[in-house]
Design a protein around this motif. Structure first.
Motif, PDB file in Angstrom:
ATOM      1  N   MET A   9       0.777  -1.178  -0.209  1.00  0.00           N
ATOM      2  CA  MET A   9      -0.063   0.004   0.118  1.00  0.00           C
ATOM      3  C   MET A   9       0.950   1.221   0.068  1.00  0.00           C
ATOM      4  N   PRO A  10       0.735   2.134  -0.736  1.00  0.00           N
ATOM      5  CA  PRO A  10       1.339   3.312  -0.937  1.00  0.00           C
ATOM      6  C   PRO A  10       1.345   4.322   0.281  1.00  0.00           C
ATOM      7  N   ARG A  11       2.195   5.048   0.700  1.00  0.00           N
ATOM      8  CA  ARG A  11       2.148   6.049   1.721  1.00  0.00           C
ATOM      9  C   ARG A  11       1.550   7.266   1.086  1.00  0.00           C
ATOM     10  N   MET A  12       1.063   8.258   2.094  1.00  0.00           N
ATOM     11  CA  MET A  12       0.336   9.356   1.838  1.00  0.00           C
ATOM     12  C   MET A  12       1.505  10.397   1.547  1.00  0.00           C
ATOM     13  N   SER A  13       1.430  11.136   0.806  1.00  0.00           N
ATOM     14  CA  SER A  13       2.475  12.306   0.578  1.00  0.00           C
ATOM     15  C   SER A  13       2.076  13.386   1.689  1.00  0.00           C
ATOM     16  N   LYS A  14       3.026  14.078   2.107  1.00  0.00           N
ATOM     17  CA  LYS A  14       2.943  15.070   2.990  1.00  0.00           C
ATOM     18  C   LYS A  14       1.682  15.762   2.746  1.00  0.00           C
ATOM     19  N   LYS A  15       1.592  16.468   1.661  1.00  0.00           N
ATOM     20  CA  LYS A  15       0.397  17.245   1.142  1.00  0.00           C
ATOM     21  C   LYS A  15      -0.738  16.444   1.578  1.00  0.00           C
ATOM     22  N   ARG A  16      -0.918  15.367   1.190  1.00  0.00           N
ATOM     23  CA  ARG A  16      -2.451  14.630   1.195  1.00  0.00           C
ATOM     24  C   ARG A  16      -2.525  14.411   2.703  1.00  0.00           C
ATOM     25  N   LYS A  17      -1.553  14.180   3.743  1.00  0.00           N
ATOM     26  CA  LYS A  17      -1.737  14.048   5.089  1.00  0.00           C
ATOM     27  C   LYS A  17      -2.174  15.224   5.584  1.00  0.00           C
ATOM     28  N   GLU A  67      -4.085  17.378   4.097  1.00  0.00           N
ATOM     29  CA  GLU A  67      -5.531  17.878   3.630  1.00  0.00           C
ATOM     30  C   GLU A  67      -6.402  16.931   4.482  1.00  0.00           C
ATOM     31  N   TRP A  68      -5.923  15.551   4.853  1.00  0.00           N
ATOM     32  CA  TRP A  68      -6.982  14.516   5.405  1.00  0.00           C
ATOM     33  C   TRP A  68      -6.508  14.525   6.983  1.00  0.00           C
ATOM     34  N   VAL A  69      -5.860  15.297   7.695  1.00  0.00           N
ATOM     35  CA  VAL A  69      -5.414  15.315   8.989  1.00  0.00           C
ATOM     36  C   VAL A  69      -6.588  15.038  10.009  1.00  0.00           C
ATOM     37  N   PHE A  70      -7.718  15.596   9.795  1.00  0.00           N
ATOM     38  CA  PHE A  70      -8.978  15.400  10.401  1.00  0.00           C
ATOM     39  C   PHE A  70      -9.449  13.942  10.386  1.00  0.00           C
ATOM     40  N   HIS A  80      -4.745   6.950  14.395  1.00  0.00           N
ATOM     41  CA  HIS A  80      -3.504   6.684  14.970  1.00  0.00           C
ATOM     42  C   HIS A  80      -2.544   5.968  14.079  1.00  0.00           C
ATOM     43  N   ARG A  81      -3.290   5.027  13.192  1.00  0.00           N
ATOM     44  CA  ARG A  81      -2.371   4.545  12.298  1.00  0.00           C
ATOM     45  C   ARG A  81      -2.259   5.030  10.972  1.00  0.00           C
ATOM     46  N   ASN A  82      -2.685   6.403  10.793  1.00  0.00           N
ATOM     47  CA  ASN A  82      -2.572   7.206   9.682  1.00  0.00           C
ATOM     48  C   ASN A  82      -3.372   6.655   8.520  1.00  0.00           C
ATOM     49  N   ARG A  83      -4.474   6.008   8.952  1.00  0.00           N
ATOM     50  CA  ARG A  83      -5.366   5.663   7.843  1.00  0.00           C
ATOM     51  C   ARG A  83      -6.677   6.303   7.900  1.00  0.00           C
ATOM     52  N   ILE A  84      -7.491   6.777   6.720  1.00  0.00           N
ATOM     53  CA  ILE A  84      -8.652   7.677   6.768  1.00  0.00           C
ATOM     54  C   ILE A  84      -9.935   6.609   7.256  1.00  0.00           C
ATOM     55  N   THR A  85     -10.508   7.535   8.461  1.00  0.00           N
ATOM     56  CA  THR A  85     -11.648   6.763   9.037  1.00  0.00           C
ATOM     57  C   THR A  85     -12.735   7.672   9.050  1.00  0.00           C
ATOM     58  N   TYR A  86     -13.757   7.281   8.705  1.00  0.00           N
ATOM     59  CA  TYR A  86     -15.086   8.045   8.713  1.00  0.00           C
ATOM     60  C   TYR A  86     -16.117   7.671  10.276  1.00  0.00           C
TER      61      TYR A  86
END
Length: 62
Positions: free
Chosen positions: A1-9, A11-14, A18-24
């Protein structure tokens, strides 16, 4: 699985857990609409969600 770029992180920080996965939000996980909210947010009202218990049963009124 590719890691997120700094810019994308940033944008999605909210939405990141804790595992840096997008959670709804639990209410939004199975929703088909694109208005998903973060797991950190408290859902007060969702314009597209209506629970079965909250529906009014006015269809029997003539």
């Amino acid at each position: 699985m590719p890691r997120m770029s700094k810019k994308r992180k940033l944008e999605w920080v909210f939405f990141l857990d804790h595992r840096n996965r997008i959670t709804y939000n639990a209410l939004c996980r199975k929703c088909i609409h694109g208005c998903k909210q973060s797991f950190r947010a408290v859902v007060v009202k969702c314009p597209r969600y209506e629970s079965k218990r909250a529906r009014r049963k006015d269809h029997n009124i003539i």
